[in-house]
Design an enzyme around this catalytic site. Structure first.
Site, PDB file in Angstrom:
ATOM      1  N   ASP A   1       0.857  -1.176   0.000  1.00  0.00           N
ATOM      2  CA  ASP A   1       0.000   0.000   0.000  1.00  0.00           C
ATOM      3  C   ASP A   1       0.891   1.223   0.000  1.00  0.00           C
ATOM      4  O   ASP A   1       2.067   1.137   0.385  1.00  0.00           O
ATOM      5  CB  ASP A   1      -0.944   0.015   1.207  1.00  0.00           C
ATOM      6  CG  ASP A   1      -2.239   0.763   0.897  1.00  0.00           C
ATOM      7  OD1 ASP A   1      -2.177   1.999   0.770  1.00  0.00           O
ATOM      8  OD2 ASP A   1      -3.304   0.123   0.781  1.00  0.00           O
TER       9      ASP A   1
ATOM     10  N   PHE B   1     -16.580 -10.670  -5.477  1.00  0.00           N
ATOM     11  CA  PHE B   1     -18.012 -10.696  -5.152  1.00  0.00           C
ATOM     12  C   PHE B   1     -18.211 -10.694  -3.635  1.00  0.00           C
ATOM     13  O   PHE B   1     -19.060 -11.408  -3.102  1.00  0.00           O
ATOM     14  CB  PHE B   1     -18.679 -11.929  -5.773  1.00  0.00           C
ATOM     15  CG  PHE B   1     -18.499 -12.037  -7.258  1.00  0.00           C
ATOM     16  CD1 PHE B   1     -19.201 -11.202  -8.117  1.00  0.00           C
ATOM     17  CD2 PHE B   1     -17.613 -12.953  -7.808  1.00  0.00           C
ATOM     18  CE1 PHE B   1     -19.027 -11.296  -9.501  1.00  0.00           C
ATOM     19  CE2 PHE B   1     -17.436 -13.050  -9.182  1.00  0.00           C
ATOM     20  CZ  PHE B   1     -18.145 -12.221 -10.028  1.00  0.00           C
TER      21      PHE B   1
ATOM     22  N   ARG C   1     -19.303  -9.718   0.057  1.00  0.00           N
ATOM     23  CA  ARG C   1     -20.371  -9.030   0.772  1.00  0.00           C
ATOM     24  C   ARG C   1     -19.793  -8.544   2.096  1.00  0.00           C
ATOM     25  O   ARG C   1     -19.235  -9.344   2.856  1.00  0.00           O
ATOM     26  CB  ARG C   1     -21.535  -9.968   1.052  1.00  0.00           C
ATOM     27  CG  ARG C   1     -22.196 -10.549  -0.188  1.00  0.00           C
ATOM     28  CD  ARG C   1     -23.090 -11.716   0.187  1.00  0.00           C
ATOM     29  NE  ARG C   1     -22.321 -12.808   0.773  1.00  0.00           N
ATOM     30  CZ  ARG C   1     -22.847 -13.818   1.488  1.00  0.00           C
ATOM     31  NH1 ARG C   1     -24.150 -13.839   1.716  1.00  0.00           N
ATOM     32  NH2 ARG C   1     -22.076 -14.770   1.974  1.00  0.00           N
TER      33      ARG C   1
ATOM     34  N   LYS D   1     -19.409  -8.395 -12.602  1.00  0.00           N
ATOM     35  CA  LYS D   1     -19.623  -7.717 -11.317  1.00  0.00           C
ATOM     36  C   LYS D   1     -20.661  -6.596 -11.437  1.00  0.00           C
ATOM     37  O   LYS D   1     -21.582  -6.494 -10.624  1.00  0.00           O
ATOM     38  CB  LYS D   1     -18.299  -7.164 -10.786  1.00  0.00           C
ATOM     39  CG  LYS D   1     -18.422  -6.367  -9.483  1.00  0.00           C
ATOM     40  CD  LYS D   1     -18.882  -7.242  -8.325  1.00  0.00           C
ATOM     41  CE  LYS D   1     -19.124  -6.439  -7.054  1.00  0.00           C
ATOM     42  NZ  LYS D   1     -17.908  -5.884  -6.472  1.00  0.00           N
TER      43      LYS D   1
ATOM     44  N   PHE E   1     -33.340  -9.975  -1.095  1.00  0.00           N
ATOM     45  CA  PHE E   1     -33.327  -8.592  -1.577  1.00  0.00           C
ATOM     46  C   PHE E   1     -34.728  -8.077  -1.888  1.00  0.00           C
ATOM     47  O   PHE E   1     -34.901  -7.204  -2.728  1.00  0.00           O
ATOM     48  CB  PHE E   1     -32.408  -8.453  -2.801  1.00  0.00           C
ATOM     49  CG  PHE E   1     -30.945  -8.525  -2.456  1.00  0.00           C
ATOM     50  CD1 PHE E   1     -30.209  -7.372  -2.242  1.00  0.00           C
ATOM     51  CD2 PHE E   1     -30.312  -9.751  -2.313  1.00  0.00           C
ATOM     52  CE1 PHE E   1     -28.870  -7.444  -1.898  1.00  0.00           C
ATOM     53  CE2 PHE E   1     -28.971  -9.831  -1.973  1.00  0.00           C
ATOM     54  CZ  PHE E   1     -28.248  -8.670  -1.760  1.00  0.00           C
ATOM     55  N   LEU E   2     -35.727  -8.602  -1.196  1.00  0.00           N
ATOM     56  CA  LEU E   2     -37.104  -8.124  -1.369  1.00  0.00           C
ATOM     57  C   LEU E   2     -37.646  -7.538  -0.062  1.00  0.00           C
ATOM     58  O   LEU E   2     -38.829  -7.666   0.224  1.00  0.00           O
ATOM     59  CB  LEU E   2     -38.017  -9.255  -1.859  1.00  0.00           C
ATOM     60  CG  LEU E   2     -37.898  -9.651  -3.329  1.00  0.00           C
ATOM     61  CD1 LEU E   2     -38.893 -10.750  -3.662  1.00  0.00           C
ATOM     62  CD2 LEU E   2     -38.110  -8.449  -4.253  1.00  0.00           C
TER      63      LEU E   2
ATOM     64  N   CYS F   1     -20.220   0.283  -3.136  1.00  0.00           N
ATOM     65  CA  CYS F   1     -20.256  -0.507  -4.375  1.00  0.00           C
ATOM     66  C   CYS F   1     -21.497  -0.254  -5.222  1.00  0.00           C
ATOM     67  O   CYS F   1     -21.394   0.310  -6.311  1.00  0.00           O
ATOM     68  CB  CYS F   1     -20.139  -1.996  -4.048  1.00  0.00           C
ATOM     69  SG  CYS F   1     -18.513  -2.473  -3.439  1.00  0.00           S
TER      70      CYS F   1
ATOM     71  N   ARG G   1     -20.006   4.805   3.936  1.00  0.00           N
ATOM     72  CA  ARG G   1     -20.014   5.427   2.615  1.00  0.00           C
ATOM     73  C   ARG G   1     -21.416   5.382   2.008  1.00  0.00           C
ATOM     74  O   ARG G   1     -22.032   4.338   1.950  1.00  0.00           O
ATOM     75  CB  ARG G   1     -19.025   4.719   1.685  1.00  0.00           C
ATOM     76  CG  ARG G   1     -17.563   4.947   2.029  1.00  0.00           C
ATOM     77  CD  ARG G   1     -16.658   4.143   1.124  1.00  0.00           C
ATOM     78  NE  ARG G   1     -16.812   2.710   1.313  1.00  0.00           N
ATOM     79  CZ  ARG G   1     -16.224   1.781   0.559  1.00  0.00           C
ATOM     80  NH1 ARG G   1     -15.451   2.155  -0.441  1.00  0.00           N
ATOM     81  NH2 ARG G   1     -16.404   0.503   0.802  1.00  0.00           N
TER      82      ARG G   1
END
Length: 447
Positions: free
Chosen positions: A32, A160, A162, A215, A260-261, A271, A342
Site C-alpha cells: 500500500d 463478489f 459481501r 460484477k 433482496f425483497l 459498491c 459510505r
C-alpha cells in the site's frame, strides 16, 4: 516451486484477499502507499471492521507470536515485483467527482508502478471493479512497459465480497470468474484457487469483457430487485397494501426468490450506487446507453426512499417543522456487520433531519467513529438506550441484530414519546405495539 502472491491495495478488498491467500497456504506480500495502513497491518490490525478478518490476519502476519509468518507488507514496488509470481490489483475505483463515470486513476497508477519491476514471467490479476474495456487497455500497457514484455500477462478476476461476510466469501466463494487470454493464465489461477475449486466452487473461464461485466451486471440486478420492492412499497402505501406480505407471496416463486425483497430506505455503501452509475456512463461511451436507461430509474427510486423516510418522520411528529424535536437514529452504517458509512442511507436521513432543525442522536454498534468523521455535527450516544432517551421519535435505519433484540418496553420508559419508524422492515412490529409504541414502516399499514 510454490506460487508467491502479492496484493496491491490493502483496503477492504485487498486486506481480506491477502489474509485469505495466506490462509490457503501461499506466501503473500501486500503493498500500500499509505504508511499508516501498512503500520497497522504489520501489527495485525485491520483498517476497517469486518467479522473474522483481524483473527485471520493475526494468524499469518510475520512477526506476530504464533503466526505462520506467511503474510508481510511493504511499500517498495521493486521488492514486490521481485517477490511475486501472481499480482492481484485490489485498489479502489470510486465514482469520479461530479460525474457518473468510474475513476480509474488508482488502477492506472498501480499498473504503471508495478510494470517496470516485472522482469520475468508474471501474471497481473485485476480484482477491482472497472469499466468494460479496461482490461484490454491495461494488458497492452503491461506488454509495452514491463521488461518481461508479453510474459507479463493480465487476467481479470472480479470480486463478489459481501461486507460482513468477506472472509467466508473469499475462502469459500460461490463462484470464481476469470477472464484470461492464455492457457498459462488459466492454469496459474486454477492453482491459486485450487482449494475452493476442490470444495466445489464453480470456476468460470471467460474473456476480458465478460469478466468485467459480471460484477457490474450482478450489482445492477441486485439494485433492481431492491428498488423494485421499494417501488411496490410506494404503491402499497397508496392502496393500503402490505409490502412485507407482498414480498413474501412473490418470493415463493423460485424464478423471483425471496432475497433482496425487503422494502426500506434503500441501498448504499461503496459498491452498488457507484457501480450502477459507472455502468450507465460506460454504456453511454460505448454507444449502448439505451440498454441501461432503466438503471436511472433504479437509482432514482433508491435515492427517493431517503426523502420519503424524512417525510414519514415529519408526519409522525405532527406534520410541522423538526425544530425542537428530538430524533433517535438507530444505525449509521449502510448495512449491519460493517463499519462502512459510505453513501449510508441511515446517515443521509439523519443528516437531512438535522439540517431541517431536528435534534438528532445516532447510535451504531460499529460505525460511530466513521459517522462522527463524516457528520461531526450530529449527536452521538454510547448505546441505543441513551440515543432513545428523551426522543420524540425513534428511527431504525440499519438492521443490526442488536436492534432486533432490544426490549421495546425498556426503551419506552426512556423515550419522550413511543413512536418508532422501521426503515428496514426488520423489527417485530407486534412486540413494539404490545409495549405501547406507535409503529410505522414503509409500505405497511400503520397503527
Amino acid at each position: 516451486m510454490a506460487l508467491k502472491i502479492t496484493v496491491i491495495g490493502t483496503g477492504y478488498l485487498g486486506a481480506t484477499h491477502a489474509a485469505a491467500m495466506a490462509e490457503l497456504g501461499f506466501e503473500v506480500m501486500g503493498l500500500d502507499v499509505v504508511p499508516e495502513k501498512i503500520d497497522k497491518l504489520r501489527r495485525g490490525e485491520v483498517p476497517m471492521y469486518e467479522p473474522g478478518l483481524e483473527e485471520l490476519l493475526r494468524r499469518h502476519v510475520a512477526g506476530i507470536e504464533g503466526s505462520t509468518g506467511r503474510l508481510r507488507f511493504t511499500m517498495d514496488w521493486a521488492e514486490l515485483g521481485e517477490f511475486g509470481d501472481v499480482h492481484f490489483v485490489c485498489v479502489n475505483t470510486p465514482q469520479r467527482h461530479g460525474e457518473y463515470a468510474c475513476d480509474m486513476s488508482y488502477v492506472d497508477s498501480a499498473i504503471a508502478s508495478l510494470a517496470p519491476h516485472l522482469k520475468g514471467p508474471a501474471l497481473v490479476v485485476g480484482k477491482s471493479t472497472v469499466p468494460v474495456g479496461s482490461a484490454d487497455r491495461l494488458a497492452a500497457y503491461l506488454a509495452e512497459h514491463a521488461p518481461a514484455g508479453a510474459d507479463a500477462e493480465l487476467a481479470w478476476n472480479p470480486e463478489f465480497l459481501r461486507e460482513g461476510f468477506a472472509v467466508q466469501d473469499t475462502l469459500h466463494p460461490d463462484r470464481i470468474v476469470v477472464g484470461v487470454r492464455s492457457e498459462r493464465s488459466e492454469k496459474l489461477l486454477r492453482e491459486v484457487y485450487a482449494t475452493p475449486i476442490e470444495e466445489g466452487s464453480p470456476f468460470v473461464v471467460t474473456d476480458f469483457p465478460t469478466a468485467e461485466l459480471v460484477k457490474t451486471s450482478a450489482n445492477s440486478f441486485l439494485a433492481t430487485k431492491i428498488s423494485f420492492i421499494n417501488a411496490m412499497a410506494e404503491l402499497c402505501e397508496a392502496t393500503g397494501g402490505d409490502v412485507a406480505k407482498l414480498a413474501e407471496a412473490i418470493g415463493y416463486d423460485d424464478r423471483i426468490g425471496r432475497k433482496f425483497l425487503r422494502a426500506g430506505i434503500g441501498f448504499g455503501g461503496g459498491c452498488l450506487p457507484k457501480d450502477i452509475r459507472a455502468f450507465m456512463a460506460r454504456a453511454g461511451e460505448l454507444g449502448a446507453d439505451q440498454a441501461l436507461t432503466f438503471l436511472r430509474e433504479i437509482d432514482s427510486i433508491n435515492m427517493r426512499q431517503r426523502g420519503r423516510m424524512v417525510e414519514l418522520t415529519r408526519q409522525e411528529l405532527g406534520g410541522g417543522p423538526f425544530l425542537g424535536k428530538r430524533v433517535a437514529v438507530l444505525g449509521a452504517t449502510f448495512k449491519p456487520d460493517s463499519d462502512d458509512v459510505r453513501d449510508s442511507p441511515a446517515l443521509n436521513v439523519a443528516g437531512q433531519i438535522h439540517l431541517q432543525g431536528g435534534q438528532v442522536t445516532v447510535y451504531d454498534p460499529k460505525g460511530m467513529d466513521n459517522a462522527r468523521s463524516l457528520f461531526p455535527t450530529l449527536g452521538y450516544a454510547d448505546s441505543a438506550l441513551e440515543a432513545v432517551r428523551g426522543a420524540h421519535v425513534v428511527l431504525h435505519l440499519t438492521e443490526w441484530r442488536e436492534f432486533r433484540e432490544l426490549d421495546p418496553a425498556e426503551l419506552g420508559e426512556a423515550a419522550a414519546e413511543r413512536v418508532v419508524l422501521d426503515g428496514r422492515n426488520a423489527l417485530d412490529a407486534e412486540a413494539w405495539r404490545r409495549a405501547g409504541w406507535r409503529f410505522r414502516a414503509m409500505g405497511r399499514p400503520g397503527a
